[in-house]
Write a protein that holds these residues in place. Structure first.
Motif, PDB file in Angstrom:
ATOM      1  N   ASP A 103       4.352  11.507  -0.831  1.00 60.76           N
ATOM      2  CA  ASP A 103       3.041  11.790  -0.238  1.00 60.76           C
ATOM      3  C   ASP A 103       3.162  12.185   1.231  1.00 60.76           C
ATOM      4  O   ASP A 103       2.257  12.807   1.792  1.00 60.76           O
ATOM      5  N   ALA A 104       4.257  11.784   1.867  1.00 58.12           N
ATOM      6  CA  ALA A 104       4.495  12.113   3.279  1.00 58.12           C
ATOM      7  C   ALA A 104       5.965  11.901   3.566  1.00 58.12           C
ATOM      8  O   ALA A 104       6.683  11.248   2.800  1.00 58.12           O
ATOM      9  N   VAL A 105       6.422  12.446   4.692  1.00 53.37           N
ATOM     10  CA  VAL A 105       7.824  12.295   5.080  1.00 53.37           C
ATOM     11  C   VAL A 105       7.907  11.659   6.461  1.00 53.37           C
ATOM     12  O   VAL A 105       6.966  11.735   7.264  1.00 53.37           O
ATOM     13  N   LEU A 106       9.061  11.043   6.736  1.00 52.61           N
ATOM     14  CA  LEU A 106       9.333  10.451   8.036  1.00 52.61           C
ATOM     15  C   LEU A 106      10.526  11.162   8.662  1.00 52.61           C
ATOM     16  O   LEU A 106      11.516  11.437   7.971  1.00 52.61           O
ATOM     17  N   VAL A 107      10.432  11.446   9.950  1.00 51.90           N
ATOM     18  CA  VAL A 107      11.510  12.108  10.688  1.00 51.90           C
ATOM     19  C   VAL A 107      11.954  11.173  11.809  1.00 51.90           C
ATOM     20  O   VAL A 107      11.118  10.649  12.556  1.00 51.90           O
ATOM     21  N   GLY A 108      13.273  10.980  11.953  1.00 51.74           N
ATOM     22  CA  GLY A 108      13.768  10.021  12.928  1.00 51.74           C
ATOM     23  C   GLY A 108      14.575  10.622  14.049  1.00 51.74           C
ATOM     24  O   GLY A 108      14.057  10.961  15.106  1.00 51.74           O
ATOM     25  N   ARG A 109      15.883  10.818  13.833  1.00 52.95           N
ATOM     26  CA  ARG A 109      16.793  11.183  14.923  1.00 52.95           C
ATOM     27  C   ARG A 109      16.379  12.444  15.689  1.00 52.95           C
ATOM     28  O   ARG A 109      16.491  12.468  16.926  1.00 52.95           O
ATOM     29  N   PRO A 110      15.924  13.520  15.028  1.00 53.57           N
ATOM     30  CA  PRO A 110      15.516  14.688  15.820  1.00 53.57           C
ATOM     31  C   PRO A 110      14.394  14.374  16.810  1.00 53.57           C
ATOM     32  O   PRO A 110      14.354  14.950  17.904  1.00 53.57           O
TER      33      PRO A 110
ATOM     34  N   LYS B 152       1.220   4.618  -2.028  1.00 56.17           N
ATOM     35  CA  LYS B 152       1.751   5.864  -1.497  1.00 56.17           C
ATOM     36  C   LYS B 152       3.280   5.808  -1.451  1.00 56.17           C
ATOM     37  O   LYS B 152       3.881   4.738  -1.326  1.00 56.17           O
ATOM     38  N   ILE B 153       3.887   6.986  -1.536  1.00 55.53           N
ATOM     39  CA  ILE B 153       5.342   7.085  -1.456  1.00 55.53           C
ATOM     40  C   ILE B 153       5.706   7.984  -0.277  1.00 55.53           C
ATOM     41  O   ILE B 153       5.302   9.151  -0.210  1.00 55.53           O
ATOM     42  N   PHE B 154       6.461   7.419   0.662  1.00 49.60           N
ATOM     43  CA  PHE B 154       7.011   8.185   1.770  1.00 49.60           C
ATOM     44  C   PHE B 154       8.525   8.262   1.575  1.00 49.60           C
ATOM     45  O   PHE B 154       9.116   7.471   0.841  1.00 49.60           O
ATOM     46  N   VAL B 155       9.153   9.192   2.265  1.00 50.96           N
ATOM     47  CA  VAL B 155      10.607   9.304   2.190  1.00 50.96           C
ATOM     48  C   VAL B 155      11.150   9.731   3.542  1.00 50.96           C
ATOM     49  O   VAL B 155      10.490  10.473   4.284  1.00 50.96           O
ATOM     50  N   ASP B 156      12.348   9.243   3.882  1.00 49.00           N
ATOM     51  CA  ASP B 156      13.014   9.683   5.111  1.00 49.00           C
ATOM     52  C   ASP B 156      14.470   9.961   4.806  1.00 49.00           C
ATOM     53  O   ASP B 156      14.914   9.926   3.656  1.00 49.00           O
ATOM     54  N   GLY B 157      15.249  10.259   5.859  1.00 49.61           N
ATOM     55  CA  GLY B 157      16.671  10.471   5.694  1.00 49.61           C
ATOM     56  C   GLY B 157      17.069  11.925   5.616  1.00 49.61           C
ATOM     57  O   GLY B 157      17.025  12.536   4.543  1.00 49.61           O
ATOM     58  N   GLY B 158      17.434  12.517   6.756  1.00 51.03           N
ATOM     59  CA  GLY B 158      17.960  13.876   6.770  1.00 51.03           C
ATOM     60  C   GLY B 158      16.929  14.978   6.735  1.00 51.03           C
ATOM     61  O   GLY B 158      17.289  16.159   6.632  1.00 51.03           O
ATOM     62  N   ILE B 159      15.650  14.649   6.810  1.00 54.09           N
ATOM     63  CA  ILE B 159      14.595  15.674   6.784  1.00 54.09           C
ATOM     64  C   ILE B 159      14.512  16.312   8.170  1.00 54.09           C
ATOM     65  O   ILE B 159      14.277  15.633   9.163  1.00 54.09           O
TER      66      ILE B 159
ATOM     67  N   SER C 251       0.825  -1.211   0.000  1.00 59.24           N
ATOM     68  CA  SER C 251       0.000   0.000   0.000  1.00 59.24           C
ATOM     69  C   SER C 251       0.853   1.253   0.000  1.00 59.24           C
ATOM     70  O   SER C 251       0.388   2.326  -0.372  1.00 59.24           O
ATOM     71  N   ALA C 252       2.103   1.129   0.444  1.00 58.07           N
ATOM     72  CA  ALA C 252       3.009   2.280   0.494  1.00 58.07           C
ATOM     73  C   ALA C 252       4.436   1.782   0.534  1.00 58.07           C
ATOM     74  O   ALA C 252       4.712   0.657   0.983  1.00 58.07           O
ATOM     75  N   ILE C 253       5.338   2.621   0.074  1.00 57.39           N
ATOM     76  CA  ILE C 253       6.760   2.355   0.214  1.00 57.39           C
ATOM     77  C   ILE C 253       7.396   3.539   0.924  1.00 57.39           C
ATOM     78  O   ILE C 253       6.873   4.650   0.912  1.00 57.39           O
ATOM     79  N   VAL C 254       8.532   3.266   1.543  1.00 59.51           N
ATOM     80  CA  VAL C 254       9.337   4.343   2.113  1.00 59.51           C
ATOM     81  C   VAL C 254      10.666   4.355   1.361  1.00 59.51           C
ATOM     82  O   VAL C 254      11.419   3.376   1.404  1.00 59.51           O
ATOM     83  N   VAL C 255      10.918   5.438   0.651  1.00 59.25           N
ATOM     84  CA  VAL C 255      12.218   5.622   0.025  1.00 59.25           C
ATOM     85  C   VAL C 255      13.196   5.898   1.159  1.00 59.25           C
ATOM     86  O   VAL C 255      13.150   6.951   1.806  1.00 59.25           O
ATOM     87  N   SER C 256      14.061   4.926   1.419  1.00 58.40           N
ATOM     88  CA  SER C 256      14.881   5.001   2.627  1.00 58.40           C
ATOM     89  C   SER C 256      16.149   4.181   2.470  1.00 58.40           C
ATOM     90  O   SER C 256      16.129   3.085   1.910  1.00 58.40           O
ATOM     91  N   ASN C 257      17.256   4.711   2.971  1.00 59.10           N
ATOM     92  CA  ASN C 257      18.494   3.938   3.088  1.00 59.10           C
ATOM     93  C   ASN C 257      18.795   3.644   4.562  1.00 59.10           C
ATOM     94  O   ASN C 257      19.941   3.484   4.958  1.00 59.10           O
ATOM     95  N   HIS C 258      17.742   3.586   5.352  1.00 57.86           N
ATOM     96  CA  HIS C 258      17.811   3.270   6.778  1.00 57.86           C
ATOM     97  C   HIS C 258      18.671   4.298   7.526  1.00 57.86           C
ATOM     98  O   HIS C 258      19.394   3.971   8.467  1.00 57.86           O
TER      99      HIS C 258
ATOM    100  N   HIS D 147       8.437   6.810 -11.895  1.00 58.77           N
ATOM    101  CA  HIS D 147       8.143   5.449 -12.346  1.00 58.77           C
ATOM    102  C   HIS D 147       6.826   4.952 -11.757  1.00 58.77           C
ATOM    103  O   HIS D 147       6.022   4.316 -12.469  1.00 58.77           O
ATOM    104  N   VAL D 148       6.604   5.208 -10.489  1.00 56.10           N
ATOM    105  CA  VAL D 148       5.357   4.775  -9.858  1.00 56.10           C
ATOM    106  C   VAL D 148       4.171   5.478 -10.510  1.00 56.10           C
ATOM    107  O   VAL D 148       3.119   4.864 -10.751  1.00 56.10           O
ATOM    108  N   LYS D 149       4.325   6.754 -10.822  1.00 53.17           N
ATOM    109  CA  LYS D 149       3.253   7.495 -11.486  1.00 53.17           C
ATOM    110  C   LYS D 149       2.937   6.876 -12.846  1.00 53.17           C
ATOM    111  O   LYS D 149       1.767   6.733 -13.222  1.00 53.17           O
ATOM    112  N   THR D 150       3.973   6.473 -13.563  1.00 46.77           N
ATOM    113  CA  THR D 150       3.769   5.823 -14.869  1.00 46.77           C
ATOM    114  C   THR D 150       3.030   4.503 -14.702  1.00 46.77           C
ATOM    115  O   THR D 150       2.100   4.200 -15.472  1.00 46.77           O
ATOM    116  N   LEU D 151       3.407   3.719 -13.727  1.00 48.88           N
ATOM    117  CA  LEU D 151       2.750   2.431 -13.478  1.00 48.88           C
ATOM    118  C   LEU D 151       1.282   2.625 -13.116  1.00 48.88           C
ATOM    119  O   LEU D 151       0.417   1.861 -13.544  1.00 48.88           O
ATOM    120  N   LYS D 152       1.007   3.651 -12.337  1.00 54.49           N
ATOM    121  CA  LYS D 152      -0.388   3.936 -11.989  1.00 54.49           C
ATOM    122  C   LYS D 152      -1.182   4.312 -13.229  1.00 54.49           C
ATOM    123  O   LYS D 152      -2.351   3.945 -13.382  1.00 54.49           O
TER     124      LYS D 152
END
Length: 773
Positions: free
Chosen positions: A718-725, A696-703, A654-661, A682-687
């Protein structure tokens, strides 16, 4: 003018209010707090000279004493020294305390001066719960199964023997400080810390939980036999803590139950060696019969001996206790009243006290015996964890139980304590607090860019050179937003729809765990998860929560989520053990989490290796099976290429997180910002090729900022993830710190949306990014 005696080797006694005569005897009272004030007043009314000790020179009883002395109630040798010097001028005839754990001090003074009372070893048994339980066990006094412990490992072994549910408490404190019910094994670590912190000796006791109602009993012992007792019903609330919110005297329990409870108290007194003076017990009426919860060698606190007992029965039990302390036969103890007296605690909701009112109106109410309000404007109210965490008390009396309870509720309703939001610390203060707690683990840098913690895995840094972590941070900073202020947008809307939820903004908490492995144990897993969930919920959004290497850590995390109706999205490690994975999916579904996921980029994670937990890369068929089995929208975290995104869509994610952990699994990877546009395209093309496909596409890393979040949305997220802060925010500011950081990001996001002409999240696109960066 009277002055307090100073703590030094030699003391100059202040002059008494009146000279020594045959009729004037001196009484030493240990403690000058609210609970001891009635004893001081009664002693004065009896014509006694009062010497009163307390560490607080401004304690309310100090102004009432004939000879006030600044001395800690727990300083046994200092009190003996003062008693001897006082005794040389004004012979002390008795010593006692009321409502505080100073029994050892009282007994030591009595032994030193040859006064009536109990032995010091008996007082020690009545103060130290481990010694108390041991004495009960030897004498066959019904009490809970127990074990004294000093370390967490000892507590774990004791819990395995005692079983669940259990209760943990400091061995030598009162007022329910550090006392907590343990219903699940993982709750032990936090509870042990709280009990240990509240223990003056470091000793902790773990005992079986006793179900049933509770009685509070005061007994007077003279020449080894009980001469008076009074029984009240205790009202205990706020689990897993044991906070007494009031009591009702007399008890409404059947006479045979009350008689059995009093007899058990007397039996307990004999086991401890309490042969002269007062005793206070808390008795549990368990299905197996009454059992002793606590027994102290003094009259009760909680306003029972000083207020509700005389109001309901007419018996001045403190006067009788003073007489016994002086070696006199206690006066007539026959009740002269048959009323019901109720004490109720004032417990406002958490927050900052803005104003306090209604006291005089309550004091004028017929039947109100006394009102204590212990808070003032500006005080911070926290959820109660012990009997000290109260804003005050109201004591009433009525002709029967129903009318007394009704009057108590009416009085509480008229007390006006206005509560506002607590004062929130600033981000710099939170970072400073976090840095102090972390020590060498994390420096809580002004810019969380990965430089100071490079290579710290386990820890909070990036693996190897730390370049991947640092590149993540730099990539967002290199992107620039284009200012567009000629447009029709007057108001922006940051809400998003996600998995059937309407969230106030697209800033989610990234899944984090390993508080011991990565954060130096500054928080327990329970505390960390609780702060994340509460802090994010306060901002109108939801956190993702992690799954560590420890086999049962997911239970801790999801049990916390269950407190908040499943308000969390658990992301599980790609374990090789299929049965363990299914356990996690089952519990997430049972708790009510709106979605689940897997961080597939942890297929060779170093912390899992160190704990000997097998993880693996997953095949498309395995992922399809997990998605079907979970019965929830499924997130695949750790996607860094368009072809992997396509596979995620094909298996039904249902969603992916673009992430390098966060740069923690592989060094020298591209930043998430650099790969996001290609994946989103690419995901937009597939849709477009298949309208039924939706992911959905999420992304993290340095935000780190709301500006970064808008840049990510413009690149196709579509959304972002925040970690260390948010980890830093939780350690330095708890849930409030998490909320503060995310609210700041939300405010920045909305400002940036307005200045780039984005009316809503969907309006963010590449056109708001400067192309010549």
């Amino acid at each position: 003018m009277r002055s307090a005696l100073k703590q030094s080797r030699k003391f100059t006694l202040p002059e008494s209010r009146y000279a020594e005569t045959e009729k004037t005897q001196t009484l030493l009272i240990i403690g000058a707090g609210v609970m001891q004030v009635p004893a001081i007043k009664i002693a004065r009314a009896m014509g006694l000279r009062t010497v009163v000790t307390d560490y607080n020179p401004h304690a309310p009883g100090m102004t009432l004493a004939d000879i006030p002395v600044v001395m800690s109630t727990r300083d046994v040798q200092g009190t003996i020294r003062i008693a001897r010097e006082t005794h040389a001028k004004y012979p002390i005839r008795g010593c006692l305390t009321v409502g505080t754990d100073a029994s050892v001090t009282v007994a030591a003074v009595c032994e030193a001066l040859g006064l009536p009372g109990i032995r010091t070893d008996a007082a020690e048994r009545a103060t130290d719960k481990i010694k108390m339980r041991s004495a009960f066990l030897s004498a066959g006094v019904p009490s809970p199964k127990f074990c004294g412990v000093w370390t967490l490992s000892e507590a774990e072994m004791a819990l395995a023997d005692i079983g669940l549910p259990a209760v943990i408490k400091p061995a030598d404190n009162m007022g329910a400080r550090g006392v907590k019910k343990i219903s699940k094994e993982w709750e032990l670590e936090t509870a042990f810390r709280e009990a240990k912190a509240a223990s003056t000796s470091g000793g902790v006791i773990l005992e079986e939980f006793m179900p049933g109602d509770e009685l509070s009993i005061d007994v007077l012992i003279f020449d080894g036999r009980p001469v008076f007792s009074v029984v009240a019903d205790r009202i205990i609330r706020h689990p897993p803590y044991f906070v007494e919110i009031g009591h009702i005297l007399p008890s409404a329990k059947p006479p045979d139950q009350q008689d059995a409870a009093v007899a058990l108290t007397v039996q307990g007194c004999r086991a401890l060696g309490i042969t002269q003076g007062a005793a206070k017990s808390d008795i549990k009426l368990t299905p197996a019969g009454p059992k002793i919860g606590e027994l102290a060698a003094r009259l009760s606190g909680g306003f029972m001996s000083g207020y509700t007992c005389p109001a309901a029965t007419g018996v001045e039990i403190i006067r009788a206790a003073i007489e016994i302390a002086l070696g006199r036969t206690p006066s007539d103890l026959r009740p002269t009243l048959q009323q019901v007296s109720v004490e109720r605690s004032i417990i406002p909701p958490p927050g900052r006290v803005l104003s306090v009112g209604g006291q005089e109106e309550v004091r004028r109410m017929p039947g109100v015996v006394e009102l204590f309000v212990d808070v003032k404007e500006g005080d911070l109210i926290s959820p109660p964890k012990s009997n000290l965490d109260k804003a005050g008390h109201v004591i009433v009396v009525g002709p029967d139980r129903e009318s007394a309870l009704r009057l108590a509720e009416e009085a509480l309703a008229r007390i006006q304590i206005e509560i506002g939001a607590p004062t929130v610390l600033g981000w710099d203060e939170i970072r400073t607090a976090a840095r102090a707690r972390f020590g060498a683990v994390c420096t809580a840098c002004k810019e969380c860019d990965g430089k100071a913690c490079a290579g710290q895995v386990p820890g909070v840094g990036g693996v190897g050179t730390g370049e991947t972590f640092m590149d993540n941070f730099r990539a967002w900073r290199q992107l620039r937003l284009e200012l567009r202020t000629i447009h029709e947008v007057k108001e922006v809307h940051s809400e998003i729809e996600l998995f059937g939820l309407t969230l106030r903004h697209p800033i989610l908490a990234a899944p984090m765990t390993g508080t011991s492995t990565n954060m130096g144990g500054v928080l327990t897993e329970e505390e960390f998860t609780d702060y994340f969930i509460r802090g994010m919920a306060d901002t109108g959004c939801i956190p993702m929560v992690g799954d560590g290497a420890s086999i049962n850590k997911y239970q801790i995390i999801l049990d916390v989520a269950a407190r908040y109706d499943g308000w969390a999205i658990p992301i599980f490690k790609p374990r090789a053990d299929e049965e363990e994975l299914r356990k996690r999916f089952d519990l997430a579904r049972e708790v009510g989490c709106p979605a689940v996921g897997m961080d597939i980029d942890a297929a060779n994670f170093i912390t899992m290796q160190k704990k000997g937990v097998a993880v693996e890369a997953k095949t498309p068929d395995q992922l399809r099976d997990y998605i079907r089995y979970s019965g929830r929208p499924f997130i695949l975290k750790g996607i860094m290429t368009p072809d992997q995104a396509e596979l995620a869509m094909k298996v039904g994610a249902s969603a992916i997180v673009v992430s390098n952990h966060g740069g923690r699994v592989l060094d020298h990877m591209p930043s998430t910002a650099s790969v996001l546009p290609g994946i989103a395209s690419h995901v937009k093309t597939l849709k477009g090729q298949n309208a039924r496909r939706s992911m959905k596409i999420f992304v993290d890393g340095g935000i780190r900022t709301g500006d970064d979040a808008l840049k990510a949305l413009a690149l196709g997220a579509d959304a972002v993830l925040v970690g260390r802060p948010l980890m830093i925010a939780a350690v330095g500011g708890k849930a409030e710190g998490v909320s503060l950081y995310v609210r700041r990001m939300e405010k920045e996001l909305r400002k940036a949306m307005l200045l780039t002409g984005c009316a809503n999240i969907g309006a963010a696109s590449g056109k708001i990014l400067h192309t010549n960066c």
